[in-house]
Design a protein around this motif. Structure first.
Motif, PDB file in Angstrom:
ATOM      1  N   PHE A 167     -16.104  -2.110   1.168  1.00 24.71           N
ATOM      2  CA  PHE A 167     -15.201  -3.038   1.730  1.00 24.71           C
ATOM      3  C   PHE A 167     -14.089  -3.594   0.780  1.00 24.71           C
ATOM      4  N   ILE A 168     -14.743  -4.098  -0.209  1.00 22.69           N
ATOM      5  CA  ILE A 168     -14.003  -4.713  -1.429  1.00 22.69           C
ATOM      6  C   ILE A 168     -12.965  -3.725  -2.001  1.00 22.69           C
ATOM      7  N   ILE A 169     -13.349  -2.672  -2.231  1.00 22.39           N
ATOM      8  CA  ILE A 169     -12.346  -1.659  -2.659  1.00 22.39           C
ATOM      9  C   ILE A 169     -11.393  -1.190  -1.671  1.00 22.39           C
ATOM     10  N   LEU A 170     -11.743  -1.116  -0.597  1.00 22.02           N
ATOM     11  CA  LEU A 170     -10.535  -0.708   0.419  1.00 22.02           C
ATOM     12  C   LEU A 170      -9.792  -2.066   0.605  1.00 22.02           C
ATOM     13  N   PHE A 171     -10.156  -3.302   0.634  1.00 25.74           N
ATOM     14  CA  PHE A 171      -9.569  -4.465   0.767  1.00 25.74           C
ATOM     15  C   PHE A 171      -8.529  -4.711  -0.424  1.00 25.74           C
ATOM     16  N   ALA A 172      -8.987  -4.515  -1.650  1.00 24.67           N
ATOM     17  CA  ALA A 172      -8.069  -4.450  -2.954  1.00 24.67           C
ATOM     18  C   ALA A 172      -6.849  -3.475  -2.885  1.00 24.67           C
ATOM     19  N   VAL A 173      -7.430  -2.310  -2.339  1.00 26.13           N
ATOM     20  CA  VAL A 173      -6.234  -1.086  -2.073  1.00 26.13           C
ATOM     21  C   VAL A 173      -5.158  -1.529  -1.325  1.00 26.13           C
ATOM     22  N   VAL A 174      -5.485  -2.187   0.227  1.00 26.02           N
ATOM     23  CA  VAL A 174      -4.465  -2.634   0.979  1.00 26.02           C
ATOM     24  C   VAL A 174      -3.636  -3.595   0.588  1.00 26.02           C
ATOM     25  N   VAL A 175      -4.439  -4.709  -0.192  1.00 26.35           N
ATOM     26  CA  VAL A 175      -3.576  -5.911  -0.609  1.00 26.35           C
ATOM     27  C   VAL A 175      -2.481  -5.359  -1.568  1.00 26.35           C
ATOM     28  N   ILE A 176      -3.104  -4.539  -2.364  1.00 25.46           N
ATOM     29  CA  ILE A 176      -2.151  -4.163  -3.627  1.00 25.46           C
ATOM     30  C   ILE A 176      -0.926  -3.337  -2.979  1.00 25.46           C
ATOM     31  N   ALA A 177      -1.264  -2.466  -1.786  1.00 25.83           N
ATOM     32  CA  ALA A 177      -0.374  -1.840  -1.336  1.00 25.83           C
ATOM     33  C   ALA A 177       0.626  -2.739  -0.598  1.00 25.83           C
ATOM     34  N   SER A 178       0.163  -3.406   0.184  1.00 23.55           N
ATOM     35  CA  SER A 178       1.282  -4.578   0.777  1.00 23.55           C
ATOM     36  C   SER A 178       1.858  -5.267  -0.144  1.00 23.55           C
ATOM     37  N   PHE A 179       1.301  -5.727  -1.208  1.00 27.60           N
ATOM     38  CA  PHE A 179       2.157  -6.380  -2.332  1.00 27.60           C
ATOM     39  C   PHE A 179       3.236  -5.396  -2.691  1.00 27.60           C
ATOM     40  N   ILE A 180       3.136  -4.262  -3.117  1.00 28.92           N
ATOM     41  CA  ILE A 180       4.075  -3.339  -3.601  1.00 28.92           C
ATOM     42  C   ILE A 180       5.221  -3.139  -2.561  1.00 28.92           C
ATOM     43  N   CYS A 181       4.765  -2.858  -1.371  1.00 27.55           N
ATOM     44  CA  CYS A 181       5.575  -3.057  -0.075  1.00 27.55           C
ATOM     45  C   CYS A 181       6.659  -4.073  -0.153  1.00 27.55           C
ATOM     46  N   ASN A 182       6.418  -5.312  -0.242  1.00 33.35           N
ATOM     47  CA  ASN A 182       6.944  -6.625  -0.262  1.00 33.35           C
ATOM     48  C   ASN A 182       7.775  -6.635  -1.465  1.00 33.35           C
ATOM     49  N   PHE A 183       7.367  -5.952  -2.374  1.00 34.99           N
ATOM     50  CA  PHE A 183       8.086  -5.896  -3.721  1.00 34.99           C
ATOM     51  C   PHE A 183       9.685  -5.285  -3.606  1.00 34.99           C
ATOM     52  N   PHE A 184       9.657  -4.127  -2.880  1.00 30.98           N
ATOM     53  CA  PHE A 184      10.950  -3.502  -2.539  1.00 30.98           C
ATOM     54  C   PHE A 184      11.535  -4.003  -1.184  1.00 30.98           C
ATOM     55  N   ASP A 185      12.831  -4.295  -1.647  1.00 28.58           N
ATOM     56  CA  ASP A 185      13.592  -4.790  -0.319  1.00 28.58           C
ATOM     57  C   ASP A 185      14.418  -3.518   0.291  1.00 28.58           C
ATOM     58  N   TYR A 186      13.673  -3.095   1.067  1.00 31.31           N
ATOM     59  CA  TYR A 186      14.063  -1.740   1.709  1.00 31.31           C
ATOM     60  C   TYR A 186      13.671  -1.836   3.046  1.00 31.31           C
ATOM     61  N   SER A 187      14.385  -1.213   4.237  1.00 28.99           N
ATOM     62  CA  SER A 187      13.748  -1.382   5.327  1.00 28.99           C
ATOM     63  C   SER A 187      14.185  -0.256   6.263  1.00 28.99           C
ATOM     64  N   ALA A 188      13.305   0.367   6.769  1.00 31.01           N
ATOM     65  CA  ALA A 188      13.222   1.337   7.451  1.00 31.01           C
ATOM     66  C   ALA A 188      12.231   1.469   8.463  1.00 31.01           C
ATOM     67  N   PRO A 189      12.394   1.917   9.809  1.00 32.62           N
ATOM     68  CA  PRO A 189      11.189   1.852  10.704  1.00 32.62           C
ATOM     69  C   PRO A 189       9.866   2.558  10.190  1.00 32.62           C
TER      70      PRO A 189
END
Lengths: 192, 107
Positions: free
Chosen positions: A125-147
């Motif tokens: 769970f910790i590994i999974l948690f780290a992966v999704v947190v990092i992924a959502s962080f990266i997503c927020n980093f990009f100023d991009y919007s598409a469905p």
């Protein structure tokens, strides 16, 4: 006569599960088969068998566990079902009490085994948690919007939140195990 | 990992198992013999016995007899090392009793 029951139990409720099976036995229902959440009973004399649940170190189908199960059979203990590393055991009540001689040690072994299997799950769970947190962080980093991008962002955020909740909830169960181990260890300092 | 075995108290179960294994016995036989020796007081559970036998095999205190016929129950017997461990424990127990007597039964 046969009867099928469906029931769910959590890993920290194995004693309640055991009590339930023995209550069923007292009511004249003997467990003959057990699997994941499914129990098959046959009617028979009241208290004909005493039931016990045991958590094995390895899966019930492994060679080590098989050797142990054979050993139990020689001593008149029958395996009626299995679920992952848990085995459902029974012994004819007329052959004497079916309980561990060294209860504290037995409980400690169980608590440690439960804790370590739980720890493995939590580590994943910790590994999974780290992966999704990092992924959502990266997503927020990009100023991009598409469905599709927004969907992905939302998915990662939702997952992080859900995992955080799971984590918080399991923490208390985890603490309970730790308390168990400590209590038993204290007792073992006094008694064998 | 190897500690000085002589100084460590054995559990009651291990002490009785070693006592019974001066003759070859299989698992269930050990349970019955232990119960008989202790006049029914000590009932070994199969789980405890299995764990103890595995550890003692590993330590070389007992060994498995090579079974002759197929399907025969496995029999165990005490080894020389096992005998030493058992005797050391026996001396320790005698010391406990002697000291208990000296204190509790002195006038």
């Amino acid at each position: 006569m046969k009867k099928i029951e469906r029931r769910f139990w959590a890993i920290n409720q194995y004693r309640e599960e055991e009590n339930w099976l023995n209550d069923m036995s007292a009511a004249g229902w003997q467990l003959v088969k057990a699997g994941i959440m499914k129990y098959e009973f046959e009617s028979g004399p009241r208290n004909e068998y005493t039931y016990r649940l045991e958590l094995l170190e390895k899966e019930a189908s492994s060679e080590e566990s098989q050797n142990y199960i054979n050993f139990l059979e020689e001593a008149g203990i029958e395996k009626v079902g299995e679920c992952n590393n848990w085995v459902y055991l029974r012994r004819k009540s007329s052959e004497g009490p079916f309980e561990p001689a060294n209860k504290a040690l037995n409980e400690l072994t169980h608590a440690i085994r439960i804790q370590s299997s739980f720890e493995k799950i939590r580590a994943n769970f910790i590994i999974l948690f780290a992966v999704v947190v990092i992924a959502s962080f990266i997503c927020n980093f990009f100023d991009y919007s598409a469905p599709w991008f927004d969907f992905m962002k939302g998915f990662f955020e939702g997952m992080s939140f859900a995992l955080a909740v799971v984590f918080a909830l399991t923490s208390s169960i985890f603490k309970g195990f730790r308390r168990d181990v400590e209590r038993i260890a204290r007792e073992m300092a006094l008694h064998e | 990992m190897e500690q000085k075995q002589e100084n460590i108290a054995l559990t009651e179960a291990v002490y009785y198992i070693l006592l019974t294994l001066r003759e070859p016995l299989h698992g269930y036989g050990i349970m019955q013999e232990t119960e008989r020796m202790s006049s029914g007081r000590l009932r070994l559970s199969a789980g405890t016995l299995y764990g103890a036998l595995s550890s003692m095999l590993e330590k070389g205190w007992i060994e498995a007899m090579s079974g002759e016929a197929e399907g025969r129950k496995k029999e165990y017997i005490i080894t020389y090392t096992g005998e030493q461990v058992l005797k050391a424990e026996f001396s320790r127990l005698k010391e406990l009793v002697a000291n208990g007597q000296a204190v509790l039964e002195s006038k």
